[in-house]
Design a protein around this motif. Structure first.
Motif, PDB file in Angstrom:
ATOM      1  N   PRO A  75      43.608 -13.432   8.053  1.00  0.00           N
ATOM      2  CA  PRO A  75      44.951 -13.568   8.630  1.00  0.00           C
ATOM      3  C   PRO A  75      45.318 -14.988   9.020  1.00  0.00           C
ATOM      4  O   PRO A  75      46.483 -15.383   8.905  1.00  0.00           O
ATOM      5  CB  PRO A  75      44.891 -12.655   9.867  1.00  0.00           C
ATOM      6  N   MET A  76      44.336 -15.794   9.459  1.00  0.00           N
ATOM      7  CA  MET A  76      44.648 -17.145   9.908  1.00  0.00           C
ATOM      8  C   MET A  76      45.112 -18.034   8.764  1.00  0.00           C
ATOM      9  O   MET A  76      45.644 -19.128   8.999  1.00  0.00           O
ATOM     10  CB  MET A  76      43.439 -17.760  10.614  1.00  0.00           C
ATOM     11  N   LEU A  77      44.948 -17.571   7.532  1.00  0.00           N
ATOM     12  CA  LEU A  77      45.507 -18.275   6.382  1.00  0.00           C
ATOM     13  C   LEU A  77      47.011 -18.468   6.548  1.00  0.00           C
ATOM     14  O   LEU A  77      47.580 -19.473   6.104  1.00  0.00           O
ATOM     15  CB  LEU A  77      45.200 -17.473   5.115  1.00  0.00           C
ATOM     16  N   MET A  78      47.668 -17.517   7.207  1.00  0.00           N
ATOM     17  CA  MET A  78      49.122 -17.577   7.337  1.00  0.00           C
ATOM     18  C   MET A  78      49.577 -18.659   8.311  1.00  0.00           C
ATOM     19  O   MET A  78      50.760 -19.010   8.334  1.00  0.00           O
ATOM     20  CB  MET A  78      49.661 -16.214   7.788  1.00  0.00           C
ATOM     21  N   THR A  79      48.667 -19.215   9.095  1.00  0.00           N
ATOM     22  CA  THR A  79      49.079 -20.252  10.062  1.00  0.00           C
ATOM     23  C   THR A  79      49.464 -21.550   9.374  1.00  0.00           C
ATOM     24  O   THR A  79      50.066 -22.426  10.010  1.00  0.00           O
ATOM     25  CB  THR A  79      47.964 -20.543  11.084  1.00  0.00           C
ATOM     26  N   ILE A  80      49.133 -21.712   8.094  1.00  0.00           N
ATOM     27  CA  ILE A  80      49.516 -22.952   7.418  1.00  0.00           C
ATOM     28  C   ILE A  80      50.953 -22.896   6.908  1.00  0.00           C
ATOM     29  O   ILE A  80      51.479 -23.897   6.420  1.00  0.00           O
ATOM     30  CB  ILE A  80      48.551 -23.308   6.267  1.00  0.00           C
ATOM     31  N   MET A  81      51.625 -21.744   7.038  1.00  0.00           N
ATOM     32  CA  MET A  81      53.012 -21.640   6.594  1.00  0.00           C
ATOM     33  C   MET A  81      53.948 -22.322   7.585  1.00  0.00           C
ATOM     34  O   MET A  81      53.674 -22.362   8.791  1.00  0.00           O
ATOM     35  CB  MET A  81      53.413 -20.178   6.417  1.00  0.00           C
ATOM     36  N   PRO A  82      55.057 -22.873   7.113  1.00  0.00           N
ATOM     37  CA  PRO A  82      56.000 -23.547   8.003  1.00  0.00           C
ATOM     38  C   PRO A  82      56.488 -22.640   9.122  1.00  0.00           C
ATOM     39  O   PRO A  82      56.799 -21.478   8.907  1.00  0.00           O
ATOM     40  CB  PRO A  82      57.167 -23.916   7.060  1.00  0.00           C
ATOM     41  N   VAL A 125      50.969 -16.623  16.014  1.00  0.00           N
ATOM     42  CA  VAL A 125      49.569 -17.039  16.070  1.00  0.00           C
ATOM     43  C   VAL A 125      48.734 -16.018  16.843  1.00  0.00           C
ATOM     44  O   VAL A 125      47.659 -15.602  16.396  1.00  0.00           O
ATOM     45  CB  VAL A 125      49.423 -18.444  16.691  1.00  0.00           C
ATOM     46  N   ALA A 126      49.235 -15.594  18.005  1.00  0.00           N
ATOM     47  CA  ALA A 126      48.506 -14.578  18.787  1.00  0.00           C
ATOM     48  C   ALA A 126      48.404 -13.272  18.006  1.00  0.00           C
ATOM     49  O   ALA A 126      47.373 -12.584  18.051  1.00  0.00           O
ATOM     50  CB  ALA A 126      49.202 -14.352  20.124  1.00  0.00           C
ATOM     51  N   MET A 127      49.466 -12.916  17.276  1.00  0.00           N
ATOM     52  CA  MET A 127      49.439 -11.706  16.460  1.00  0.00           C
ATOM     53  C   MET A 127      48.379 -11.816  15.371  1.00  0.00           C
ATOM     54  O   MET A 127      47.624 -10.869  15.119  1.00  0.00           O
ATOM     55  CB  MET A 127      50.814 -11.465  15.851  1.00  0.00           C
ATOM     56  N   LEU A 128      48.302 -12.971  14.713  1.00  0.00           N
ATOM     57  CA  LEU A 128      47.317 -13.171  13.653  1.00  0.00           C
ATOM     58  C   LEU A 128      45.894 -13.135  14.210  1.00  0.00           C
ATOM     59  O   LEU A 128      44.974 -12.635  13.552  1.00  0.00           O
ATOM     60  CB  LEU A 128      47.586 -14.499  12.943  1.00  0.00           C
ATOM     61  N   GLN A 129      45.703 -13.643  15.415  1.00  0.00           N
ATOM     62  CA  GLN A 129      44.381 -13.578  16.045  1.00  0.00           C
ATOM     63  C   GLN A 129      44.002 -12.125  16.342  1.00  0.00           C
ATOM     64  O   GLN A 129      42.849 -11.718  16.137  1.00  0.00           O
ATOM     65  CB  GLN A 129      44.375 -14.416  17.326  1.00  0.00           C
ATOM     66  N   GLU A 130      44.986 -11.347  16.811  1.00  0.00           N
ATOM     67  CA  GLU A 130      44.739  -9.915  17.048  1.00  0.00           C
ATOM     68  C   GLU A 130      44.406  -9.213  15.731  1.00  0.00           C
ATOM     69  O   GLU A 130      43.473  -8.395  15.661  1.00  0.00           O
ATOM     70  CB  GLU A 130      45.962  -9.262  17.674  1.00  0.00           C
ATOM     71  N   ARG A 154      56.577  -7.149  12.070  1.00  0.00           N
ATOM     72  CA  ARG A 154      57.795  -7.574  12.774  1.00  0.00           C
ATOM     73  C   ARG A 154      57.664  -9.006  13.278  1.00  0.00           C
ATOM     74  O   ARG A 154      58.556  -9.848  13.078  1.00  0.00           O
ATOM     75  CB  ARG A 154      58.090  -6.634  13.951  1.00  0.00           C
ATOM     76  N   ILE A 155      56.540  -9.315  13.917  1.00  0.00           N
ATOM     77  CA  ILE A 155      56.347 -10.651  14.476  1.00  0.00           C
ATOM     78  C   ILE A 155      56.196 -11.692  13.373  1.00  0.00           C
ATOM     79  O   ILE A 155      56.813 -12.757  13.408  1.00  0.00           O
ATOM     80  CB  ILE A 155      55.115 -10.661  15.407  1.00  0.00           C
ATOM     81  N   MET A 156      55.387 -11.373  12.364  1.00  0.00           N
ATOM     82  CA  MET A 156      55.126 -12.345  11.305  1.00  0.00           C
ATOM     83  C   MET A 156      56.387 -12.671  10.520  1.00  0.00           C
ATOM     84  O   MET A 156      56.706 -13.846  10.291  1.00  0.00           O
ATOM     85  CB  MET A 156      54.054 -11.796  10.353  1.00  0.00           C
ATOM     86  N   PHE A 157      57.141 -11.653  10.127  1.00  0.00           N
ATOM     87  CA  PHE A 157      58.261 -11.906   9.228  1.00  0.00           C
ATOM     88  C   PHE A 157      59.512 -12.358   9.957  1.00  0.00           C
ATOM     89  O   PHE A 157      60.405 -12.937   9.344  1.00  0.00           O
ATOM     90  CB  PHE A 157      58.521 -10.689   8.348  1.00  0.00           C
ATOM     91  N   ASN A 158      59.599 -12.116  11.274  1.00  0.00           N
ATOM     92  CA  ASN A 158      60.652 -12.764  12.056  1.00  0.00           C
ATOM     93  C   ASN A 158      60.379 -14.253  12.172  1.00  0.00           C
ATOM     94  O   ASN A 158      61.301 -15.063  12.273  1.00  0.00           O
ATOM     95  CB  ASN A 158      60.754 -12.136  13.451  1.00  0.00           C
ATOM     96  N   THR A 159      59.091 -14.615  12.158  1.00  0.00           N
ATOM     97  CA  THR A 159      58.712 -16.024  12.239  1.00  0.00           C
ATOM     98  C   THR A 159      58.849 -16.714  10.891  1.00  0.00           C
ATOM     99  O   THR A 159      59.408 -17.812  10.789  1.00  0.00           O
ATOM    100  CB  THR A 159      57.259 -16.156  12.733  1.00  0.00           C
ATOM    101  N   GLN A 160      58.332 -16.097   9.828  1.00  0.00           N
ATOM    102  CA  GLN A 160      58.349 -16.688   8.487  1.00  0.00           C
ATOM    103  C   GLN A 160      58.498 -15.561   7.460  1.00  0.00           C
ATOM    104  O   GLN A 160      57.512 -14.974   7.031  1.00  0.00           O
ATOM    105  CB  GLN A 160      57.078 -17.499   8.242  1.00  0.00           C
ATOM    106  N   PRO A 161      59.748 -15.267   7.058  1.00  0.00           N
ATOM    107  CA  PRO A 161      59.968 -14.156   6.118  1.00  0.00           C
ATOM    108  C   PRO A 161      59.229 -14.318   4.796  1.00  0.00           C
ATOM    109  O   PRO A 161      58.906 -13.324   4.143  1.00  0.00           O
ATOM    110  CB  PRO A 161      61.485 -14.176   5.909  1.00  0.00           C
ATOM    111  N   ALA A 162      58.941 -15.557   4.391  1.00  0.00           N
ATOM    112  CA  ALA A 162      58.254 -15.770   3.111  1.00  0.00           C
ATOM    113  C   ALA A 162      56.816 -15.277   3.127  1.00  0.00           C
ATOM    114  O   ALA A 162      56.179 -15.177   2.078  1.00  0.00           O
ATOM    115  CB  ALA A 162      58.284 -17.251   2.730  1.00  0.00           C
ATOM    116  N   GLY A 163      56.310 -14.932   4.316  1.00  0.00           N
ATOM    117  CA  GLY A 163      54.960 -14.396   4.404  1.00  0.00           C
ATOM    118  C   GLY A 163      54.804 -13.045   3.723  1.00  0.00           C
ATOM    119  O   GLY A 163      53.682 -12.558   3.551  1.00  0.00           O
ATOM    120  N   GLY A 164      55.910 -12.457   3.272  1.00  0.00           N
ATOM    121  CA  GLY A 164      55.852 -11.171   2.599  1.00  0.00           C
ATOM    122  C   GLY A 164      55.070 -11.165   1.303  1.00  0.00           C
ATOM    123  O   GLY A 164      54.722 -10.101   0.796  1.00  0.00           O
TER     124      GLY A 164
END
Length: 281
Positions: free
Chosen positions: A240-247, A255-260, A207-217
């Motif tokens: 997971p921190m790989l996803m932080t390079i997405m727009p 970011v906090a979700m990815l760290q968790e 929910r958190i990731m794809f509300n932020t960047q839907p292309a992360g799917g």
């Protein structure tokens, strides 16, 4: 290892997608037909949006994940470098996050496979067939990373552990048990060449990731994997921190979700009794 220096300044993207007028059901049928026409078959279609709404109670757009059947390109990539299993078999995401259109996308194999140093006619064919399928629906858009990691950071696309004396099939059972105990949803694992891929999902993370960047799917569901190696088994999961390079991700709640997620994933991998591993050890 990541081949960052060869990628700087190149116009590759983290994912590719197309926006198509029409409802999700209509466009998904078009996408499935295009994939089939290019020799790609769905293994399963996951209704992620409905799952997130039911589990979290939060509003979320219609969002489906089409996980493809492993074929020659996926098998070749996983055989050459097991870390390729972080996005294999490929996921095609279909969502209605943008009003008036349905978006269909997947990972950009040109970026990832070059980072992993794998190449073959079968792998190139997979990338071409994925892009040709999306291209039948409309004009391709490339979602380029907002930044590239520091080549000296040592970050890899996967977290890896080596379990001495272990068998991959036993590690798969152990990982699945640990993931289930932590409340993650699991779909049946898949064999991709010599690698067994496990696909868990946690609704709140999605929910958190794809509300932020839907292309992360393109990287969903999250991938764990296990493969036999001389003297033991290698277990791993997507970093997971790989996803932080997405727009749009840096500076967001994602970011906090990815760290968790990274903490949880690391604990699950450590439960195998393995030790951290880097290619070439």
């Amino acid at each position: 290892m990541w081949i960052w220096t060869a990628l700087l300044g190149l116009a590759w993207a983290q994912s590719v997608q197309v926006e198509v007028p029409g409802s999700l059901a209509q466009v998904e049928n078009q996408a499935l037909a295009a994939l089939k026409a290019n020799g790609l078959e769905p293994e399963r279609v996951l209704n992620l949006g409905e799952q997130i709404r039911q589990v979290t109670g939060a509003p979320f757009p219609d969002y489906h994940l089409v996980v493809l059947k492993p074929e020659a390109g996926s098998q070749a990539a996983a055989s050459k470098n097991p870390m390729a299993a972080i996005v294999l078999p490929p996921t095609v995401y279909v969502h209605a996050a943008k009003a008036g259109v349905t978006t269909v996308g997947t990972f950009d194999g040109r970026l990832l496979f070059n980072m992993l140093g794998v190449a073959s006619p079968e792998i190139d064919g997979l990338v071409s067939r994925l892009e040709a399928s999306l291209g039948q629906l409309g004009k391709l858009e490339r979602i380029a990373p907002a930044m590239m990691p520091d080549p000296s950071s040592g970050m890899m696309p996967a977290l890896l552990y080596f379990v001495s004396g272990a068998k991959a099939e036993d590690m798969v059972l152990l990982l699945e048990g640990e993931l289930t105990a932590r409340g993650l949803n699991l779909t049946p694992n898949l064999k991709v060449g010599p690698v067994t891929v496990i696909m868990p999902c946690k609704s709140e993370w999605a929910r958190i990731m794809f509300n932020t960047q839907p292309a992360g799917g393109f990287a969903a569901p999250c991938r764990f994997f296990a493969v036999d190696m001389p003297g033991g088994a290698l277990v791993g999961a997507i970093e997971p921190m790989l996803m932080t390079i997405m727009p749009g991700v840096m500076g967001s709640p994602a970011v906090a979700m990815l760290q968790e997620a990274r903490k949880t994933i690391t604990e699950v991998l450590e439960s195998t009794g393995g030790v951290p591993y880097r290619p070439g050890q």
